[in-house]
Design an enzyme around this catalytic site. Structure first.
Site, PDB file in Angstrom:
ATOM      1  CG  HIS A  23      22.650  24.327  28.729  1.00  0.00           C
ATOM      2  ND1 HIS A  23      21.615  24.001  29.557  1.00  0.00           N
ATOM      3  CD2 HIS A  23      22.401  23.698  27.555  1.00  0.00           C
ATOM      4  CE1 HIS A  23      20.780  23.206  28.924  1.00  0.00           C
ATOM      5  NE2 HIS A  23      21.224  23.013  27.710  1.00  0.00           N
ATOM      6  CD  GLU A  68      22.595  25.497  23.408  1.00  0.00           C
ATOM      7  OE1 GLU A  68      21.622  24.931  22.888  1.00  0.00           O
ATOM      8  OE2 GLU A  68      23.424  24.922  24.143  1.00  0.00           O
ATOM      9  CG  HIS A  69      17.932  26.323  26.115  1.00  0.00           C
ATOM     10  ND1 HIS A  69      16.833  25.504  26.154  1.00  0.00           N
ATOM     11  CD2 HIS A  69      19.005  25.498  26.197  1.00  0.00           C
ATOM     12  CE1 HIS A  69      17.213  24.239  26.273  1.00  0.00           C
ATOM     13  NE2 HIS A  69      18.524  24.218  26.301  1.00  0.00           N
ATOM     14  CD  GLU A  93      18.547  20.331  27.871  1.00  0.00           C
ATOM     15  OE1 GLU A  93      19.587  20.087  27.262  1.00  0.00           O
ATOM     16  OE2 GLU A  93      17.957  21.432  27.803  1.00  0.00           O
TER      17      GLU A  93
END
Length: 474
Positions: free
Chosen positions: A94, A97-98, A174
């Site tokens: 994840h 991905e950023h 997040e």
């Protein structure tokens, strides 16, 4: 849960989080996106003319023509997700991905996004247990433009601590928003961790916070070099484009990328046979309504015997989809002991998957009593099966929903991409309605008897923490 589960034509999932940040990352909870992957066409409708190509470097291209508007949805899917992370470095898929938005030598940070915005397009990305995907929705004449950008960052990503460390703070925030401040999300994490004793699906997609805090540039680049490349990717294009034109663009852009020989077949530790009923309780002062979630370990489409996955689809619909379902009708209407009660099945996973029942009792009804009432409904299905009316209504609804959903090109691109990431083929997706039509009442009862065994499950209670709260001193 945010209405992400409305994207699913096959079931409503329990309220678990999706991970979004800065309009960039949209991690669809497994139960929201992946369970729709195999529900795409109906024999009653005109079959979609899907083209499937493989380039010389191993990249697969799927094209779904839709000429109703001059728009295309372009998605690139990588065969890597949180379950492929090294133990102790959770959240890396994840995080990367950023970081994929941080630029290359050819296209510095922000350039790709500015171009997409200038041409009136949209972009986003998402990560799951089994895959990471990036997509753009743009005018059809700009398709090659976004393909050039994605081909560039497939192997040209450049990272420095100056961009990596601030982005680590972004994913930590997040986590605060989506998990730390969401008791149901925390319950879901605990249930998964207890359900998967040996398989990496027990790790949260976003990661365990204490490990996220240590993520760094070198780990991200190593992960990128191991898993990103044309032979580990599938490009799905849905919209106003002809297959031959899309193939030409793919060969001119992605076709120039070199194979990544570090990409290997994915073999993960598997679960031992479940032998013990497991339960847990999470108390949180922010809980306003008690909640119960039980998750069973069941086969996915890719790991099931012939017909088992489809029977589980129908079983989930009969048990817990909508106001006419067994759980809702019995517990919220007839008794009534529930505010809500539902069920869902996640058919799309590379390895074993999940079948979940969940709900909230009415005031005055204790969670153990509520659980006993749920058990009684399940026991009745196991003992007596489902009626002919329930069976036909469930099958008709599943197929109709899949047919109606063809109206959305982005949804179609997601379905095919997620299916190909988890062991299904284009043909499997297209034949799904016929397999649903073939499900019998006996198969549904057999699926309930075989898989809804409490020894295969974890039951979680979410309750309000009423203990005195200790005020933290600054």
């Amino acid at each position: 849960m945010t209405p992400l589960h409305k994207l699913s034509t096959k079931f409503s999932s329990p309220p678990t989080p999706s991970l979004n940040s800065n309009a960039r990352c949209q991690w669809f909870a497994a139960a929201a996106l992946v369970a729709t992957t195999l529900a795409i066409t109906s024999a009653a409708a005109e079959p979609l003319k899907i083209s499937d190509f493989t380039l010389k470097n191993g990249l697969e291209l799927v094209v779904i023509p839709d000429h109703r508007a001059p728009v295309v949805t372009h998605m690139i899917w990588y065969k890597v997700g949180s379950a492929d992370e090294t133990p102790g470095i959770s959240g890396l898929a994840h995080f990367l991905e950023h970081l994929m938005f941080k630029g290359t030598a050819k296209n510095p940070t922000g350039h790709f996004s500015r171009v997409v915005a200038t041409i009136g397009g949209q972009e986003n990305a998402f990560t799951s247990n089994d895959y990471t995907a990036f997509y753009q929705r743009v005018p059809s004449e700009q398709l090659k433009t976004v393909m050039e950008f994605e081909a560039d960052r497939m192997s040209g990503l450049q990272l420095t601590d100056a961009v990596v460390l601030p982005e680590r703070n972004v994913i930590l925030e997040e986590w605060n928003q989506r998990v730390g401040n969401n008791p149901r999300a925390r319950l879901g994490e605990q249930i998964d961790a207890a359900l998967f004793l040996n398989h990496p699906y027990g790790r949260p997609v976003i990661g365990w916070r204490q490990e996220m805090e240590q993520l760094n540039r070198d780990e991200a680049l190593d992960f990128y070099r191991r898993f990103y490349g044309p032979n580990g990717a599938v490009v799905v294009i849905a919209g106003d484009v002809e297959p031959e034109q899309a193939l030409k663009f793919a060969e001119e852009t992605y076709g120039t990328a070199k194979r990544n020989d570090l990409i290997k077949p994915r073999h993960r530790p598997q679960e031992p046979p479940p032998v013990a009923v497991r339960s847990l309780t999470l108390a949180d002062a922010r809980v306003e309504q008690p909640f119960l979630q039980r998750t069973y370990l069941v086969p996915s489409f890719g790991t099931a015997q012939k017909g088992e996955s489809e029977a589980l689809e129908v079983l989930a619909h009969v048990l817990g989809s909508g106001s006419s379902s067994r759980l809702y009708r019995t517990l919220a209407v007839d008794k009534p002991v529930a505010v809500m009660a539902a069920a869902g099945y996640d058919s799309s996973a590379l390895d074993m998957s999940k079948f979940t029942v969940y709900g909230s009792p009415r005031p005055g009804v204790a969670l153990p009593q509520f659980e006993a009432e749920i058990d009684a409904v399940i026991a009745d299905v196991i003992a007596k099966g489902v009626s002919a009316d329930e069976l036909e209504r469930a099958k008709s609804r599943l197929i109709a929903d899949a047919t109606y959903a063809q109206d959305n090109q982005a949804t179609m691109a997601r379905w095919y991409g997620a299916a190909l990431m988890t062991g299904a083929s284009v043909q499997d997706v297209q034949r799904w309605p016929d397999r649903i039509r073939a499900v019998t009442a006996e198969q549904v009862q057999d699926a309930a008897r075989k898989w809804l065994d409490k020894r295969r499950s974890v039951t979680g209670y979410l309750i309000k923490d009423t203990s005195p709260q200790v005020e933290k001193r600054s």
